[in-house]
Write a protein that holds these residues in place. Sequence first.
Motif, PDB file in Angstrom:
ATOM      1  N   CYS A  83       0.876  -1.222   0.089  1.00  0.00           N
ATOM      2  CA  CYS A  83       0.127  -0.056   0.008  1.00  0.00           C
ATOM      3  C   CYS A  83       0.897   1.259   0.085  1.00  0.00           C
ATOM      4  O   CYS A  83       0.647   2.216  -0.820  1.00  0.00           O
ATOM      5  CB  CYS A  83      -0.988  -0.234   1.130  1.00  0.00           C
ATOM      6  N   VAL A  84       1.894   1.351   0.767  1.00  0.00           N
ATOM      7  CA  VAL A  84       2.773   2.501   0.867  1.00  0.00           C
ATOM      8  C   VAL A  84       3.653   2.551  -0.719  1.00  0.00           C
ATOM      9  O   VAL A  84       3.488   3.679  -1.140  1.00  0.00           O
ATOM     10  CB  VAL A  84       4.003   2.196   1.770  1.00  0.00           C
ATOM     11  N   LYS A  85       3.736   1.419  -1.371  1.00  0.00           N
ATOM     12  CA  LYS A  85       4.527   1.545  -2.659  1.00  0.00           C
ATOM     13  C   LYS A  85       3.347   2.125  -3.557  1.00  0.00           C
ATOM     14  O   LYS A  85       3.903   2.610  -4.473  1.00  0.00           O
ATOM     15  CB  LYS A  85       4.871   0.048  -3.100  1.00  0.00           C
ATOM     16  N   GLY A  87       0.967   4.060  -2.974  1.00  0.00           N
ATOM     17  CA  GLY A  87       1.138   5.765  -2.495  1.00  0.00           C
ATOM     18  C   GLY A  87       2.224   6.425  -3.156  1.00  0.00           C
ATOM     19  O   GLY A  87       1.870   7.415  -3.510  1.00  0.00           O
ATOM     20  N   LEU A  90       1.364   6.791  -6.897  1.00  0.00           N
ATOM     21  CA  LEU A  90       0.837   8.084  -6.841  1.00  0.00           C
ATOM     22  C   LEU A  90       1.394   9.298  -6.964  1.00  0.00           C
ATOM     23  O   LEU A  90       1.240  10.172  -7.769  1.00  0.00           O
ATOM     24  CB  LEU A  90      -0.397   7.936  -5.987  1.00  0.00           C
ATOM     25  N   VAL A  91       2.287   9.473  -5.762  1.00  0.00           N
ATOM     26  CA  VAL A  91       2.990  10.405  -5.583  1.00  0.00           C
ATOM     27  C   VAL A  91       4.012  10.752  -6.758  1.00  0.00           C
ATOM     28  O   VAL A  91       4.170  11.900  -7.313  1.00  0.00           O
ATOM     29  CB  VAL A  91       3.935  10.440  -4.325  1.00  0.00           C
TER      30      VAL A  91
END
Length: 146
Positions: A83-85, A87, A90-91
């Motif tokens: 999920c961090v990846k 995100g 998306l960044v």
Amino acid sequence: MHLQAGTTLHTAALFAHLASLVLGFGAVLAVDYYGVLWLTGRKTLREVLDFTAPLHVPVWVGLGGLLFSGAFLHPDLGSPLTCVKLGLVLVLSLNGVQTSALHRRLTAVDGDPVGPSLLIRGAVTAAVSQAAWWGAVTIGFLNSQH
């Protein structure tokens, strides 16, 4: 609904994923390197802008290839790291849109001195890009170990 990729499809997706990483991140590194050359006085702003303008295409193609091929690599959407990846991706995408706008603003400077606000914006853009790319690569590596 889950897509089950066989060994051949998984291998092809992994190759496409790595090739997309080389293409996209390699272009980003070249852009940032030229930015450093400008900051150190080794290149003019015009030289940097002329060199980096065509590199937007391989960055976007690489990022798109990573997204497409990554879908076939069985990402664990229940994993906090994954999920961090996502995100970070998306960044990267939003920062890429902002980078195009920054490139247009710097092109409009046309030989005049670059103001501090554009310098800060460029530095933040590069820092966000590097942090997001390296973060996503690190998480991808860690996830591949399981």
